[in-house]
Scaffold this motif. Structure first.
Motif, short mmCIF file in Angstrom:
data_model
loop_
_atom_site.label_atom_id
_atom_site.label_comp_id
_atom_site.label_asym_id
_atom_site.label_seq_id
_atom_site.Cartn_x
_atom_site.Cartn_y
_atom_site.Cartn_z
N PRO A 70 44.30 32.14 42.44
CA PRO A 70 43.52 31.28 43.33
C PRO A 70 44.15 31.17 44.73
CG PRO A 70 43.70 30.27 41.18
CD PRO A 70 44.62 31.46 41.17
N GLY A 71 45.47 31.17 44.77
CA GLY A 71 46.15 31.11 46.05
C GLY A 71 45.88 32.34 46.91
N LEU A 72 45.86 33.53 46.28
CA LEU A 72 45.57 34.75 47.03
C LEU A 72 44.13 34.74 47.52
CD1 LEU A 72 46.35 37.52 48.11
CD2 LEU A 72 45.72 38.48 45.87
N VAL A 73 43.21 34.29 46.69
CA VAL A 73 41.80 34.20 47.11
C VAL A 73 41.70 33.27 48.33
CG1 VAL A 73 39.47 33.47 46.47
CG2 VAL A 73 40.87 34.75 44.83
N ALA A 74 42.36 32.11 48.27
CA ALA A 74 42.34 31.17 49.39
C ALA A 74 43.00 31.78 50.63
CB ALA A 74 43.03 29.87 49.00
N HIS A 75 44.10 32.50 50.43
CA HIS A 75 44.81 33.14 51.54
C HIS A 75 43.88 34.11 52.28
CE1 HIS A 75 48.44 35.19 53.34
NE2 HIS A 75 47.53 36.17 53.42
N GLU A 76 43.24 34.99 51.53
CA GLU A 76 42.35 35.97 52.15
C GLU A 76 41.09 35.29 52.70
OE1 GLU A 76 43.58 38.68 52.94
OE2 GLU A 76 45.26 38.77 51.55
N ALA A 77 40.64 34.21 52.05
CA ALA A 77 39.48 33.46 52.55
C ALA A 77 39.79 32.85 53.91
CB ALA A 77 39.07 32.38 51.55
N LEU A 78 41.02 32.43 54.12
CA LEU A 78 41.40 31.89 55.43
C LEU A 78 41.24 32.96 56.51
CD1 LEU A 78 42.55 29.84 57.42
CD2 LEU A 78 44.82 30.58 56.71
N HIS A 79 41.72 34.16 56.23
CA HIS A 79 41.56 35.25 57.20
C HIS A 79 40.07 35.49 57.49
CE1 HIS A 79 45.78 36.23 57.17
NE2 HIS A 79 45.77 36.56 55.89
N ALA A 80 39.26 35.51 56.44
CA ALA A 80 37.81 35.73 56.60
C ALA A 80 37.18 34.60 57.40
CB ALA A 80 37.15 35.87 55.23
N ALA A 81 37.58 33.37 57.13
CA ALA A 81 37.03 32.22 57.85
C ALA A 81 37.34 32.30 59.34
CB ALA A 81 37.56 30.93 57.25
N VAL A 82 38.54 32.73 59.68
CA VAL A 82 38.91 32.87 61.09
C VAL A 82 38.04 33.94 61.76
CG1 VAL A 82 40.75 33.61 62.68
CG2 VAL A 82 41.25 31.99 60.82
N PRO A 91 35.90 27.29 68.10
CA PRO A 91 37.34 27.17 68.31
C PRO A 91 38.09 27.16 66.97
CG PRO A 91 36.27 25.06 68.68
CD PRO A 91 35.18 26.07 68.45
N VAL A 92 39.23 27.79 66.96
CA VAL A 92 40.09 27.79 65.78
C VAL A 92 41.38 27.09 66.18
CG1 VAL A 92 41.32 29.22 64.12
CG2 VAL A 92 39.06 29.92 64.92
N SER A 93 41.54 25.85 65.71
CA SER A 93 42.73 25.09 66.06
C SER A 93 42.89 23.94 65.06
CB SER A 93 42.61 24.51 67.47
OG SER A 93 41.62 23.49 67.51
N ALA A 94 44.03 23.29 65.12
CA ALA A 94 44.26 22.14 64.25
C ALA A 94 43.28 21.02 64.56
CB ALA A 94 45.70 21.65 64.40
N ALA A 95 42.87 20.92 65.81
CA ALA A 95 41.93 19.87 66.21
C ALA A 95 40.50 20.18 65.75
CB ALA A 95 41.96 19.68 67.72
N ALA A 96 40.23 21.44 65.46
CA ALA A 96 38.88 21.84 65.04
C ALA A 96 38.94 22.57 63.71
CB ALA A 96 38.26 22.73 66.12
N ASP A 97 39.68 22.02 62.76
CA ASP A 97 39.90 22.72 61.50
C ASP A 97 38.83 22.47 60.43
OD1 ASP A 97 40.60 20.12 60.87
OD2 ASP A 97 42.48 20.66 59.89
N GLU A 98 37.94 21.51 60.65
CA GLU A 98 36.93 21.20 59.63
C GLU A 98 36.00 22.39 59.39
OE1 GLU A 98 35.72 18.66 56.63
OE2 GLU A 98 37.44 18.53 57.95
N VAL A 99 35.66 23.12 60.44
CA VAL A 99 34.80 24.30 60.28
C VAL A 99 35.50 25.31 59.38
CG1 VAL A 99 33.83 26.30 61.48
CG2 VAL A 99 33.53 24.02 62.43
N LEU A 100 36.79 25.55 59.63
CA LEU A 100 37.54 26.49 58.78
C LEU A 100 37.57 26.00 57.34
CD1 LEU A 100 40.60 27.59 60.94
CD2 LEU A 100 38.56 28.90 60.36
N ALA A 101 37.76 24.71 57.15
CA ALA A 101 37.81 24.15 55.80
C ALA A 101 36.50 24.41 55.06
CB ALA A 101 38.12 22.66 55.85
#
Length: 124
Positions: A70-82, A91-101
């Motif tokens: 599951p961690g690897l799936v989440a890891h690669e999902a983060l790259h895809a989300a970006v 925007p991709v930032s800590a202040a705008a992280d809800e979209v990435l989530a």
């Protein structure tokens, strides 16, 4: 699981994006299938990689082994989300992280049960 079930399209309608996931016995098998489906797919960075996310013109391709955690799936999902966010001009930032989530949640929710089913068919 039929061979076509080794490739999954995940539609992210809100951002008019498609994430593709490909599963194989290992990363090289996933890459080989993905390359047949999308000849423009760039080579994976290193052979020691557990999984990969390759950007093809703003459309991310997740390449995963059947035993992906599951961690690897989440890891690669983060790259895809970006990739999706940047391609949509978000925007991709800590202040705008809800979209990435939300993107990561959608990708992981689609991929995790699908890859688990593939892994079960390999063990059967």
């Amino acid at each position: 699981m039929p061979p076509s079930a080794r490739h999954k399209r995940i539609e992210i309608a809100h951002y008019r994006a498609t994430v593709r996931a490909v599963v194989g016995r290992d990363l090289s098998a996933a890459y080989a299938l993905a390359r047949r489906l999308e000849p423009k797919l760039a080579e994976v960075a290193g052979e020691d990689e557990a999984g990969a996310c390759v950007d093809v013109g703003g459309s991310p391709w997740l390449l995963l082994p059947a035993d992906a955690s599951p961690g690897l799936v989440a890891h690669e999902a983060l790259h895809a989300a970006v990739v999706v966010a940047e391609h949509a001009g978000l925007p991709v930032s800590a202040a705008a992280d809800e979209v990435l989530a939300y993107l990561i949640e959608a990708i992981v929710d689609a991929v995790a049960p699908w890859i688990a089913q593939f892994a079960r068919t390999l063990k059967a």
